[in-house]
Design a protein around this motif. Sequence first.
Motif, PDB file in Angstrom:
ATOM      1  N   ASP A 313      43.231  50.995  29.625  1.00  0.00           N
ATOM      2  CA  ASP A 313      44.098  51.385  30.730  1.00  0.00           C
ATOM      3  C   ASP A 313      44.867  50.127  31.147  1.00  0.00           C
ATOM      4  N   VAL A 314      46.063  49.983  30.581  1.00  0.00           N
ATOM      5  CA  VAL A 314      46.834  48.759  30.766  1.00  0.00           C
ATOM      6  C   VAL A 314      48.125  49.077  31.513  1.00  0.00           C
ATOM      7  N   SER A 315      48.411  48.317  32.548  1.00  0.00           N
ATOM      8  CA  SER A 315      49.628  48.531  33.335  1.00  0.00           C
ATOM      9  C   SER A 315      50.868  48.176  32.528  1.00  0.00           C
ATOM     10  N   ALA A 353      43.540  46.526  32.596  1.00  0.00           N
ATOM     11  CA  ALA A 353      44.273  45.273  32.794  1.00  0.00           C
ATOM     12  C   ALA A 353      45.495  45.551  33.664  1.00  0.00           C
ATOM     13  N   ALA A 354      45.710  44.714  34.649  1.00  0.00           N
ATOM     14  CA  ALA A 354      46.837  44.902  35.563  1.00  0.00           C
ATOM     15  C   ALA A 354      47.229  43.552  36.161  1.00  0.00           C
ATOM     16  N   ASN A 355      48.482  43.461  36.550  1.00  0.00           N
ATOM     17  CA  ASN A 355      48.949  42.247  37.214  1.00  0.00           C
ATOM     18  C   ASN A 355      48.360  42.173  38.616  1.00  0.00           C
ATOM     19  N   ALA A 356      48.111  40.953  39.086  1.00  0.00           N
ATOM     20  CA  ALA A 356      47.534  40.763  40.424  1.00  0.00           C
ATOM     21  C   ALA A 356      48.134  39.516  41.058  1.00  0.00           C
ATOM     22  N   THR A 357      48.283  39.574  42.365  1.00  0.00           N
ATOM     23  CA  THR A 357      48.762  38.414  43.126  1.00  0.00           C
ATOM     24  C   THR A 357      47.640  37.954  44.046  1.00  0.00           C
ATOM     25  N   VAL A 372      46.349  37.929  35.976  1.00  0.00           N
ATOM     26  CA  VAL A 372      46.113  39.213  35.317  1.00  0.00           C
ATOM     27  C   VAL A 372      44.638  39.543  35.508  1.00  0.00           C
ATOM     28  N   ARG A 373      44.367  40.757  36.034  1.00  0.00           N
ATOM     29  CA  ARG A 373      42.996  41.184  36.282  1.00  0.00           C
ATOM     30  C   ARG A 373      42.527  42.066  35.119  1.00  0.00           C
ATOM     31  N   LEU A 436      39.767  37.357  36.305  1.00  0.00           N
ATOM     32  CA  LEU A 436      41.113  37.008  36.743  1.00  0.00           C
ATOM     33  C   LEU A 436      41.540  35.763  35.989  1.00  0.00           C
ATOM     34  N   LEU A 437      42.682  35.861  35.291  1.00  0.00           N
ATOM     35  CA  LEU A 437      43.203  34.736  34.524  1.00  0.00           C
ATOM     36  C   LEU A 437      44.635  34.445  34.950  1.00  0.00           C
ATOM     37  N   PRO A 438      45.002  33.161  35.036  1.00  0.00           N
ATOM     38  CA  PRO A 438      46.360  32.813  35.453  1.00  0.00           C
ATOM     39  C   PRO A 438      47.413  33.443  34.560  1.00  0.00           C
ATOM     40  N   ALA A 439      48.444  34.011  35.171  1.00  0.00           N
ATOM     41  CA  ALA A 439      49.510  34.674  34.430  1.00  0.00           C
ATOM     42  C   ALA A 439      50.604  33.680  34.077  1.00  0.00           C
ATOM     43  N   CYS A 440      51.326  34.026  33.010  1.00  0.00           N
ATOM     44  CA  CYS A 440      52.501  33.256  32.608  1.00  0.00           C
ATOM     45  C   CYS A 440      53.700  34.185  32.769  1.00  0.00           C
ATOM     46  N   ILE A 441      54.550  33.878  33.734  1.00  0.00           N
ATOM     47  CA  ILE A 441      55.635  34.788  34.105  1.00  0.00           C
ATOM     48  C   ILE A 441      56.825  34.686  33.175  1.00  0.00           C
ATOM     49  N   GLU A 442      57.026  33.511  32.531  1.00  0.00           N
ATOM     50  CA  GLU A 442      58.235  33.331  31.728  1.00  0.00           C
ATOM     51  C   GLU A 442      58.295  34.320  30.573  1.00  0.00           C
ATOM     52  N   SER A 443      59.501  34.607  30.154  1.00  0.00           N
ATOM     53  CA  SER A 443      59.711  35.491  29.007  1.00  0.00           C
ATOM     54  C   SER A 443      59.441  34.709  27.730  1.00  0.00           C
ATOM     55  N   VAL A 444      58.409  35.135  26.994  1.00  0.00           N
ATOM     56  CA  VAL A 444      57.997  34.419  25.786  1.00  0.00           C
ATOM     57  C   VAL A 444      57.648  35.422  24.705  1.00  0.00           C
ATOM     58  N   PRO A 445      57.590  34.987  23.443  1.00  0.00           N
ATOM     59  CA  PRO A 445      57.197  35.887  22.368  1.00  0.00           C
ATOM     60  C   PRO A 445      55.767  36.368  22.570  1.00  0.00           C
TER      61      PRO A 445
END
Length: 592
Positions: A313-315, A353-357, A372-373, A436-445
């Motif tokens: 179940d991935v956002s 998995a879902a984005n989290a702030t 990312v949770r 909870l793991l730190p997200a990388c917001i930049e657009s990357v491959p």
Amino acid sequence: MTFRLTRDDRIIAVKIVAVYSLFGGLWIYLSDSILGLLVQNPDTMTRIATFKGFLFIATTAALLYYLIGRYIYRLGESNRQIAASEEDLRSLLELMPVGVAWSDQTGAIKYINHTFTENFGYTISEIPTIDEWFAKAYPDPDYRNEVVAMWSDHIAKYVTNGTPVPPLNVKVTCGDDTVRHIVINTQPSLTRTLVIFTDITDHESQQEELIKKQKLESIGVLAGGIAHDFNNILTAILGNISFAGLFIKPDHKAAVPLLQAEKAAKRAAELAHQLLTFAKGGQPVTSSIAPLQLVEESLALVLHGSNAQSRLDVSEKLHNIEADAGQISQAFNNLIINAIQAMPGGGTITIRAANATIEENNPYELQPGAYVRFVFTDEGCGIPAINLKNIFDPYFTTKSGGSGLGLASVQSIIKKHGGYIGVRSTVGRGTTFELLLPACIESVPDEIPNPAQTRVNSVDSKPGTPVLVMDDEEMILELVEAMLEELGYKATICKNGEEAVSLYKSAFERGTPYSIVIMDLTIPGGLGGKEAAAQILAIDSNACLIVSSGYSNDPIISDFRHFGFAAAAIKPYSVSEISDVLSRLLGSQRHS
């Protein structure tokens, strides 16, 4: 009727009696003397005496009214002041961050403050007496008897000798059945016993976490050294087993035992890799990673051949994570393996998995920002509460044959990534791990980079292709030399970086440089691979260098190109693995 007066009360009573006696005595003496001089008629004297008596009663009554009224007024003022002071005291106690209670001489609890009720979940109606409090706070009879005996003994010593009651460290069971670690300070007096309850549960938890962290750091240092030496030994074992396989046919009787021995050696290497997770210097080398790809690869790898199913179940627009792909894969693998083992009869593993702030002052003790949770849920047997607090401890296991390193490795990996891992479980219903793991917001491959293992077509070496091998372990040098000779290379061996630099410089000046140099990263007491590589590249910028180490988590291994190496050979390795690395590099040289 008997009663006790205080010193001040006795003084007031004496004053009233003294005034009354003085006034009465003077009245009787003076009035009779004056009347005797002025009046001679007995009838008149009798009537005047009767009137005098009434006047005396009225006058003394007025005097007593004044004196007693004054005393009552002052007593009322004192009581009002005491009541006001007590109300102020109660208001102050209500604001105190510790629990406060007092009881009277009969053992009845007369007051508990708001913090007491908030911390322990009991109201004064639920614990009207000390005995009721003891019964609820210490439900285990043996422990209750122990606490009551100590407390009563301290009170008795205070009453007998005036010895101050020392603090008491106890475990209090709250109204919701949770247990809090409390320091009790008791101050008896003539009419009441005051008790202050200081909750040190959070402090104790912080201390336990600090001790646990220090233990993990110590284990990390020890584990790193053991795993490095272990990998060197495994290199000789695995290398010789795979090397022996070159000399027998597939149908030979020794082929199957050799294959099983090779599998066992690789399993031992996996255990060493988990030990290295705790090692200092094993920090992740991160890049932007697509987490969905990691989850799907872990599920495909671990669920193969099992009777468990998975549900994802991935956002949408899930952020990439800033992570070391190899380490996070290991963490995901261990969590999924753990779930499968908890469901021997089959079941479903659900991964969300879902984005989290994460905001400031969060309960996870994380830096604020984008995360990312991940939530891993199984339908297994669950974990008893008594074991739940220990599941991340190294070598703690309840499974037959378990190493106790799986979840400890997961926690270590997540912590090193600046993340959070938590667990909740219900016996008979299953277990849920939250990450909870730190997200990388930049657009990357989205592809997971794997520079160390890029595959190209295998290219046979030219007979006699010169290869220089540097390692401090004699048995590894002899093994690699024999492997290379059998594969058609011309091997030169040396034991430290100084020798490697000298040999390469001499060959380069002769115009016959080594085609490839395999260098051990760590040389105790000598020049290691990193420093030697820099010196060789200063001699020949086109030198083709391979870094080799038993520290698979070393940042140089993960980011070898940054240090001038063309490839990495992680110990332990087999003859086929070292052959593949050499063939790829030689093939790349020819194509270029």
